[in-house]
Enzyme design. Structure first.
Site, PDB file in Angstrom:
ATOM      1  N   THR A 191       0.793  -1.404  -0.244  1.00 51.82           N
ATOM      2  CA  THR A 191       0.009  -0.112  -0.061  1.00 51.82           C
ATOM      3  C   THR A 191       0.770   1.315  -0.155  1.00 51.82           C
ATOM      4  OG1 THR A 191      -1.768  -1.020   1.204  1.00 51.82           O
ATOM      5  CG2 THR A 191      -1.628   1.340   1.485  1.00 51.82           C
ATOM      6  N   ASP A 222       1.316  -6.606  -4.515  1.00 53.33           N
ATOM      7  CA  ASP A 222       0.358  -6.540  -3.588  1.00 53.33           C
ATOM      8  C   ASP A 222       0.917  -7.657  -2.759  1.00 53.33           C
ATOM      9  OD1 ASP A 222      -1.538  -7.377  -1.434  1.00 53.33           O
ATOM     10  OD2 ASP A 222      -2.686  -5.602  -2.406  1.00 53.33           O
ATOM     11  N   SER A 223       1.245  -7.744  -1.417  1.00 56.40           N
ATOM     12  CA  SER A 223       1.825  -8.690  -0.753  1.00 56.40           C
ATOM     13  C   SER A 223       0.922 -10.149  -0.489  1.00 56.40           C
ATOM     14  CB  SER A 223       2.249  -8.200   0.793  1.00 56.40           C
ATOM     15  OG  SER A 223       1.451  -8.339   1.617  1.00 56.40           O
ATOM     16  N   SER A 224      -0.138 -10.031  -0.846  1.00 62.77           N
ATOM     17  CA  SER A 224      -1.004 -11.062  -0.963  1.00 62.77           C
ATOM     18  C   SER A 224      -0.674 -11.953  -1.910  1.00 62.77           C
ATOM     19  CB  SER A 224      -2.401 -10.835  -1.097  1.00 62.77           C
ATOM     20  OG  SER A 224      -2.959  -9.561  -0.551  1.00 62.77           O
ATOM     21  N   THR A 270       1.648  -4.938   4.227  1.00 62.01           N
ATOM     22  CA  THR A 270       1.336  -5.298   5.479  1.00 62.01           C
ATOM     23  C   THR A 270       0.622  -6.651   5.565  1.00 62.01           C
ATOM     24  OG1 THR A 270      -0.692  -4.132   5.385  1.00 62.01           O
ATOM     25  CG2 THR A 270       1.213  -3.008   6.391  1.00 62.01           C
ATOM     26  N   ASP A 271       0.163  -7.309   4.420  1.00 61.72           N
ATOM     27  CA  ASP A 271      -0.840  -8.345   4.878  1.00 61.72           C
ATOM     28  C   ASP A 271       0.194  -9.574   5.250  1.00 61.72           C
ATOM     29  OD1 ASP A 271      -3.242  -6.903   4.142  1.00 61.72           O
ATOM     30  OD2 ASP A 271      -3.348  -7.512   1.990  1.00 61.72           O
ATOM     31  N   GLN A 289      -4.147 -20.304  19.149  1.00 60.44           N
ATOM     32  CA  GLN A 289      -4.890 -19.158  18.462  1.00 60.44           C
ATOM     33  C   GLN A 289      -4.982 -18.057  19.176  1.00 60.44           C
ATOM     34  OE1 GLN A 289      -9.041 -20.428  17.786  1.00 60.44           O
ATOM     35  NE2 GLN A 289      -8.311 -22.585  16.923  1.00 60.44           N
ATOM     36  N   CYS A 290      -4.502 -17.985  20.321  1.00 62.87           N
ATOM     37  CA  CYS A 290      -4.331 -16.824  21.138  1.00 62.87           C
ATOM     38  C   CYS A 290      -3.165 -15.952  20.770  1.00 62.87           C
ATOM     39  CB  CYS A 290      -4.152 -16.847  22.637  1.00 62.87           C
ATOM     40  SG  CYS A 290      -5.641 -17.686  23.480  1.00 62.87           S
TER      41      CYS A 290
HETATM   42  N1  ASP Z   1      -2.780  -5.549   0.518  1.00 65.10           N
HETATM   43  C1  ASP Z   1      -2.011  -4.731   0.834  1.00 65.10           C
HETATM   44  C2  ASP Z   1      -0.349  -5.639   0.685  1.00 65.10           C
HETATM   45  O1  ASP Z   1      -0.230  -6.478   1.661  1.00 65.10           O
HETATM   46  C3  ASP Z   1      -2.171  -4.121   2.164  1.00 65.10           C
HETATM   47  C4  ASP Z   1      -0.704  -3.021   2.798  1.00 65.10           C
HETATM   48  O2  ASP Z   1       0.203  -3.001   2.230  1.00 65.10           O
HETATM   49  O3  ASP Z   1      -1.138  -2.454   3.888  1.00 65.10           O
HETATM   50  O4  ASP Z   1       0.480  -5.340  -0.191  1.00 65.10           O
END
Ligand code: ASP
Length: 355
Positions: free
Chosen positions: A29, A72-74, A104-105, A292-293
């Protein structure tokens, strides 16, 4: 490695540069803009640079290597984790520190993976990104990026203050393999529940030196980028049934399972579930138990609901995050053919990922 070209960023300032840093721009992002459909899409690094005239005030010599195209890191793949490690190794001597600009993902996964791939790291590798694109007036990109540059260039008596793979985000410096993305709306995207933050940025950057791994300047960096993706993460939920678990555990070529259990490592102690775990282990698969915590740890045997696990051979992941457990398991499976060696690797802390 000519698929990644290095470019120097020309910044005019007077006097000597304080440090040389290499920026690895993967996308995310931070560097995105809006496409015709109004969706956020990654843009070239020049887009980021044009919004940061302030960079020259830092008196740093900066170079950049960009993913082409930025992503996009996804969409990150495990061979791209290896690419980042190889870029760092190839340019290790020429730079004082490394910044990885990343979405961030999946940032916590990539940072965890890098913490296993880079052995004997003695220089800062600081991941950062943003919740809002750098072109947005209220973006967090500028503060995150500038803070990461400050930290990556922080040296005292020729020694880096933070010779670790870390994430710097929203004023906090967190060990990469302890980080978890916990927020997709507000700026405080990352948390480290089971390990203290390594630094906090206010008017000054306060380093928590007691929590930072010491650099061993006598050892040299080596990398190992092999990862085996024949794994699955199974998150337990009430109502999980035999059909699903049996199908999943008998997936072709499956070698490892990260089991996200309840609370302090508890699982349904029904005979069918324990049998599935036993059968999976008997057929050579490795099961790593994490909670999971976000906070706390797995203690197998604390409750009756987890007392069979040690006997069956499920490995306790203690206080590891799912992100660290997933990448450690991939790394372990690729690098240890011998089951006992693999298990002992998984059980002990190797990069500060567990207490
Ligand atoms: N979808 C974005 C990514 O991970 C989200 C981000 O960067 O905050 O590339």
């Amino acid at each position: 490695m000519n698929k990644f070209e290095i470019e120097d960023i020309h910044l005019e300032f007077e006097g000597e540069a304080r440090a040389r840093l290499l920026i690895i721009y993967t996308g995310g992002t931070l560097g995105m803009g809006y496409n015709e459909e109004g969706a956020l899409t990654p843009m070239e690094f020049g887009h980021v640079l044009s919004r940061l005239p302030i960079l020259k005030e830092l008196r740093l010599r900066l170079s950049v290597i960009s993913f082409d195209p930025p992503i996009d890191s996804s969409n990150i793949r495990i061979d791209q984790w290896g690419d980042i490690a190889k870029i760092i190794a190839e340019h290790y001597e020429g730079f004082d520190g490394f910044i990885v600009l990343h979405g961030t993902d999946t940032m916590a996964y990539t940072a965890s993976a890098l913490s296993f791939m880079l052995r004997n790291l003695n220089k800062p590798v600081i991941f950062t990104g943003a919740q809002l694109p750098i072109g947005s007036p209220r973006s967090d990109a500028r503060e995150n990026f500038i803070g990461a540059l400050e930290i990556a260039s922080a040296y005292k008596a020729d020694k880096p203050l933070v010779p670790e793979v870390c994430i710097f985000f929203n004023h906090l410096l967190i060990r990469g393999n302890r980080a978890k993305k916990v927020e997709s709306n507000h700026f405080d995207a990352f948390e480290s529940e089971n390990y203290p933050v390594l630094a906090e940025a206010g008017i000054t950057i306060d380093y928590n030196s007691a929590a930072i791994r010491l650099a061993d300047s006598s050892s040299t960096l080596s990398i190992n980028t092999m990862m085996d993706d024949s794994i699955v993460v199974l998150k337990l939920f009430p109502g999980i049934n035999l059909n699903v678990v049996h199908g999943l555990f008998n997936t072709k070529n499956l070698k490892g399972i990260v089991l996200e259990s309840y609370g302090s490592g508890n699982v349904p102690n029904e005979p069918w579930f324990l049998k599935e775990l036993r059968d999976a282990i008997d057929s050579g698969k490795v099961i790593l138990n994490v909670s999971q915590c976000n906070g706390g740890r797995v203690v197998q045997g604390k409750y009756q609901a987890s007392s069979a696990l040690d006997k069956i051979g499920v490995i306790s992941g203690h206080d590891m995050t799912t992100e660290a457990a997933t990448t450690k398991l991939m790394y372990g499976l690729a690098n240890f053919q011998n089951q006992e060696e693999l298990k002992s690797f998984l059980k002990k802390p190797v990069s500060g990922e567990m207490t």
